[in-house]
Design a protein around this motif. Structure first.
Motif, PDB file in Angstrom:
ATOM      1  N   UNK A  59       9.551   0.533 -10.034  1.00  0.00           N
ATOM      2  CA  UNK A  59      10.823  -0.073  -9.629  1.00  0.00           C
ATOM      3  C   UNK A  59      11.038  -0.003  -8.110  1.00  0.00           C
ATOM      4  N   UNK A  60       9.984   0.312  -7.361  1.00  0.00           N
ATOM      5  CA  UNK A  60      10.106   0.422  -5.915  1.00  0.00           C
ATOM      6  C   UNK A  60       9.539  -0.789  -5.193  1.00  0.00           C
ATOM      7  N   UNK A  61       9.351  -0.626  -3.906  1.00  0.00           N
ATOM      8  CA  UNK A  61       8.843  -1.694  -3.048  1.00  0.00           C
ATOM      9  C   UNK A  61       7.377  -1.966  -3.375  1.00  0.00           C
ATOM     10  N   UNK A  62       7.026  -3.231  -3.559  1.00  0.00           N
ATOM     11  CA  UNK A  62       5.643  -3.600  -3.865  1.00  0.00           C
ATOM     12  C   UNK A  62       4.744  -3.378  -2.658  1.00  0.00           C
ATOM     13  N   UNK A  63       3.491  -3.079  -2.909  1.00  0.00           N
ATOM     14  CA  UNK A  63       2.515  -2.954  -1.830  1.00  0.00           C
ATOM     15  C   UNK A  63       2.012  -4.288  -1.329  1.00  0.00           C
ATOM     16  N   UNK A  64       2.464  -5.385  -1.923  1.00  0.00           N
ATOM     17  CA  UNK A  64       2.057  -6.739  -1.541  1.00  0.00           C
ATOM     18  C   UNK A  64       3.310  -7.601  -1.381  1.00  0.00           C
TER      19      UNK A  64
END
Length: 378
Positions: free
Chosen positions: A94-99
Motif C-alpha cells: 500500500x506504499x509508493x511504487x518503485x516504478x
C-alpha cells in the motif's frame, strides 16, 4: 526549496540556476537517506537527478508525457511531482511504487518495470495526440541497457518510418544492472557531438530562407556535416535526428539541448551521458551492480543492513541453489537471464555450468522466446 514542500513540478521552473543546482544536491542527499532505511533502486536514480530536473524545467507534466525506461529510474520524477513525503513507504504494501504507476499520479502516463517498452508507448501516445488534435510533447527516457531490448529496436524502426513528433532521451551511463551484452552498444557510446550540425542548421534556417538556391546548397553541406559529425550508424539509419552527447550533470547544457529538442519537428534523439551512483562513493565505484537495487544500508559506512532473520535465505538464493543441484544430474537444464545474473543469484550457476548459462542482456522478449526454442529442441 525544501524537498518535502514540492507539490508539483511547476515550482522548480521558478528557481534560478544556482537554486536548481542546490536542489540537485539536496535530492541526492534525500535519496541516500531515504533509501538507506527502505532499500530501493539507488545508483540509477542518483545518476539521473540533473536530467530529471531539466526535463521538468523544460516540459510541463502532465500535459507533456514523461515515460521512464527502465521504470525504476523514476524516483526523482516522483519527488518533483509531490511524492517525497511518501518515500518512507517505498516498495511496501500500500506504499509508493518503485516504478511509475498510473493510479499513483497524473504525472505517470505509463507503467512498466523491465523493460524496453517506453519507445512503443511513446509512439502510441504521440499517435493518439495527433489523431485527437491535442497539444503536448511525448518524451521517452530510455537507458542504455533498455535500448538493447529487441522491442526498443522494433519501436525505433516504426518511429523513424512514421515521423511522429516525439523526443527520445537516451540516458547513457555505460552500465545497466549487469554489464551490457549487445553488439551495437560499443558503437552507441562513441557518438560524437552534433553542435556543428545544429549551428549550421540554425543559421541556414534563420538567415538564408529567402534564397532557395543558397539554402539548398548549404542544406547539402549540412547533411554532409550531419553524416560525418553526428551518428552515421544506428539512429541515422532509423531515420532519426540526433542531438548530443550532452553532459547529463550540466544543468544549463541539458536545458538548452532539451529546449532545442522541443522545437524540433519529428522524432529526435537526445544523447545524455550520466554517471550512475553519482554523489555516493560506494555506488559510484560499483562495477558489478551491487548498488543497483539495495536493501537498507548505513549511509555513512555503506554497509548493508541485514533485513533477514539469522540463517534465513532469500527466495532467489533458494531457487538458484535448487537449480544448480538439479543441473548437476540433468544436463538438459539451462539458465537464461536478461541482465539479472547477480540479482537472480545465478552467478554460482554460471561459474559451475558456463556452457549452459546465457545472459542475453535486458532483451526479455528474446530471452523467453529463446527459452521456448531450447525447450522445443529438447
Amino acid at each position: 526549496m525544501r524537498i518535502l514542500d514540492i507539490k508539483n513540478p511547476g515550482q522548480i521552473r521558478q528557481l534560478s540556476m544556482p537554486q536548481l543546482e542546490t536542489l540537485a544536491g539536496d535530492i541526492r542527499s534525500f535519496l541516500i537517506q531515504s533509501l538507506s532505511r527502505t532499500g530501493g533502486h539507488l545508483s540509477s536514480n542518483l545518476g539521473i537527478v540533473e536530467l530529471t530536473l531539466a526535463l521538468h524545467y523544460v516540459f510541463e507534466s502532465p500535459r507533456d508525457k514523461l515515460i521512464f525506461d527502465v521504470g525504476h529510474q523514476s524516483y526523482v520524477h516522483k519527488i518533483l511531482t509531490g511524492r517525497a513525503p511518501e518515500f518512507g513507504t517505498l516498495r511496501q504494501r500500500h506504499g509508493l511504487s518503485g516504478f511509475q504507476k498510473r493510479e499513483e499520479s497524473e504525472h505517470d502516463p505509463w507503467e512498466a518495470g523491465h523493460s524496453s517498452t517506453s519507445l512503443s508507448a511513446a509512439m502510441g501516445m504521440a499517435v493518439a495526440r495527433d489523431l485527437q488534435k491535442q497539444e503536448g510533447e511525448v518524451i521517452a527516457v530510455i537507458g542504455d541497457g533498455a535500448l538493447t531490448g529487441g522491442m526498443a529496436m522494433e519501436a525505433l524502426n516504426n518511429i523513424g518510418a512514421r515521423k511522429e513528433k516525439l523526443i527520445i532521451v537516451y540516458n547513457d551511463n555505460d552500465m545497466s544492472i549487469s554489464p551490457n551484452h549487445a553488439g551495437f552498444k560499443n558503437h552507441l557510446t562513441s557518438l560524437r557531438s552534433s553542435r556543428t550540425y545544429r549551428t549550421v542548421k540554425r543559421d541556414v534556417k534563420a538567415g538564408l530562407e529567402p534564397s532557395p538556391v543558397l539554402l539548398n546548397s548549404l542544406s547539402t553541406i549540412r547533411d554532409v556535416l550531419r553524416d560525418n559529425l553526428v551518428d552515421g550508424g544506428l539512429f541515422h539509419e532509423f531515420g532519426l535526428d540526433y542531438l548530443g552527447p550532452v553532459d547529463g550533470h550540466n544543468l544549463p547544457e541539458l536545458i538548452r539541448t532539451l529546449e532545442t529538442a522541443r522545437e524540433h519537428k519529428g522524432p529526435v534523439v537526445v544523447h545524455v551521458r550520466t554517471r550512475k551512483g553519482l554523489g555516493f562513493a560506494p555506488a559510484q565505484q560499483d562495477k558489478t551492480g551491487q548498488w543497483h537495487g539495495v536493501p537498507p544500508f548505513d549511509p555513512v559506512t555503506g554497509k548493508f543492513r541485514s533485513s533477514s532473520c539469522p540463517g534465513e535465505e532469500s527466495w532467489s538464493m533458494i531457487i538458484a541453489d535448487t537449480l544448480s543441484r538439479l543441473a548437476r544430474s540433468d544436463h538438459r537444464i539451462t539458465a537464461i537471464t536478461p541482465a539479472m545474473a547477480n540479482g537472480s543469484k545465478l552467478l554460482q550457476f554460471a561459474a559451475r555450468f558456463p556452457d549452459r548459462f546465457f545472459d542475453c542482456g535486458i532483451a526479455e522478449e528474446h530471452a523467453v522466446t529463446a527459452a521456448g526454442g531450447m525447450a522445443a529442441g529438447g
